[in-house]
Design a protein around this motif. Structure first.
Motif, short mmCIF file in Angstrom:
data_model
loop_
_atom_site.label_atom_id
_atom_site.label_comp_id
_atom_site.label_asym_id
_atom_site.label_seq_id
_atom_site.Cartn_x
_atom_site.Cartn_y
_atom_site.Cartn_z
N GLN A 161 11.03 38.88 43.28
CA GLN A 161 11.64 39.75 43.73
C GLN A 161 11.56 40.90 45.26
O GLN A 161 12.16 41.04 45.09
N ASP A 162 10.11 40.47 45.81
CA ASP A 162 10.29 41.06 46.70
C ASP A 162 11.04 40.19 47.38
O ASP A 162 11.49 41.14 48.55
N GLN A 163 11.14 39.36 47.41
CA GLN A 163 12.67 38.71 48.61
C GLN A 163 13.64 38.78 48.57
O GLN A 163 14.86 39.65 48.92
N GLN A 164 13.49 39.51 47.05
CA GLN A 164 15.33 40.30 46.96
C GLN A 164 15.27 41.93 47.39
O GLN A 164 16.54 41.78 48.30
N ILE A 165 14.21 42.42 47.07
CA ILE A 165 13.87 43.32 47.40
C ILE A 165 14.45 43.05 49.41
O ILE A 165 15.40 44.63 49.72
N MET A 166 13.55 42.70 50.14
CA MET A 166 14.07 42.82 51.13
C MET A 166 15.21 42.24 51.62
O MET A 166 15.71 42.75 52.60
N ASP A 167 15.90 40.97 50.62
CA ASP A 167 17.60 40.57 51.61
C ASP A 167 18.41 42.24 50.95
O ASP A 167 19.26 42.17 51.69
N GLN A 168 17.92 42.99 50.44
CA GLN A 168 18.74 44.42 49.31
C GLN A 168 18.52 45.19 51.08
O GLN A 168 19.93 45.54 51.38
N ARG A 169 17.24 45.49 51.61
CA ARG A 169 17.31 46.20 52.40
C ARG A 169 17.67 45.96 53.05
O ARG A 169 18.11 46.76 54.87
N ARG A 216 20.42 43.91 53.88
CA ARG A 216 21.74 44.11 54.44
C ARG A 216 22.47 45.43 53.72
O ARG A 216 23.85 45.50 54.77
N LYS A 217 21.41 46.80 53.08
CA LYS A 217 22.12 47.27 53.70
C LYS A 217 21.97 48.11 54.86
O LYS A 217 22.34 48.50 55.43
N ARG A 218 20.56 47.27 55.93
CA ARG A 218 20.62 48.20 56.69
C ARG A 218 22.11 47.35 58.04
O ARG A 218 22.15 48.14 59.07
N ASN A 276 24.26 49.32 60.21
CA ASN A 276 23.92 49.08 61.53
C ASN A 276 25.44 48.75 61.88
O ASN A 276 26.49 49.36 62.65
N ARG A 277 27.02 48.01 61.03
CA ARG A 277 28.35 48.00 61.14
C ARG A 277 28.85 49.73 61.26
O ARG A 277 29.10 49.50 62.10
N GLU A 278 28.53 50.04 60.26
CA GLU A 278 29.43 51.59 60.60
C GLU A 278 28.37 52.12 61.54
O GLU A 278 29.32 52.95 62.21
#
Length: 171
Positions: free
Chosen positions: A21-29, A31-33, A37-39
């Protein structure tokens, strides 16, 4: 009661699922970052493009303004050169008229000094009254003609020399 091995397997499973779950949360963060950054990079490129477009528009406006100023300067330079040429002509005319006036004044002095000696009594008045255009400035025939030294000037100076016995250096 549960055996110690069962408890440890449950806690390992719980830790593993918590870790996932922590890994998924980190991955989501992450991807969000990345999306953020792209935007941000896209907005930065757009600002840069708008800035370049504004600079190009200003460059075009400044080139047009420079062309107008150059045209005006060229026109003013030509006008100034025309005025300088006209001033040169006028200065030459003033010098010639001044010279002619000085010559006429010398002739008048010679004639008036001869009148006082009685040699040419009444001759100046007779010349003016007879309509001699050379000695009467109000009856000049060629007012708008170019000013040049004429044979009449030389003839009058020679007459002055003969009548006054002036040396050539005096006139």
């Amino acid at each position: 009661m549960a055996s110690p091995s069962a408890i440890s397997s449950e806690s390992t499973q719980f830790q593993t699922s918590g870790s996932e779950q922590d890994q998924q949360i980190m991955d989501q963060r992450k991807r969000k970052r990345m999306v953020s950054n792209r935007e941000s990079a896209r907005r930065s490129r757009m600002r840069k493009q708008n800035y370049v477009n504004d600079l190009m528009a200003e460059l075009g406006r400044l080139r047009e303004e420079n062309s107008c100023v150059f045209t005006r300067v060229t026109g003013m330079t030509q006008l100034c050169m025309n005025f300088e040429a006209e001033n040169s002509v006028l200065r030459a005319q003033v010098a010639e008229l001044t010279h002619r006036l000085d010559s006429l004044n010398e002739i008048m002095e010679c004639l008036s000094s001869n009148n006082n000696n009685g040699v040419f009594e009444g001759s100046y008045d007779r010349m003016i009254n007879d309509g001699d255009d050379f000695l009467n400035p109000w009856n000049l025939l060629y007012v708008n003609q170019p000013i040049m030294a004429s044979a009449d000037n030389m003839l009058m100076l020679a007459k002055c020399h003969l009548f006054c016995q002036c040396s050539p250096a005096e006139y």
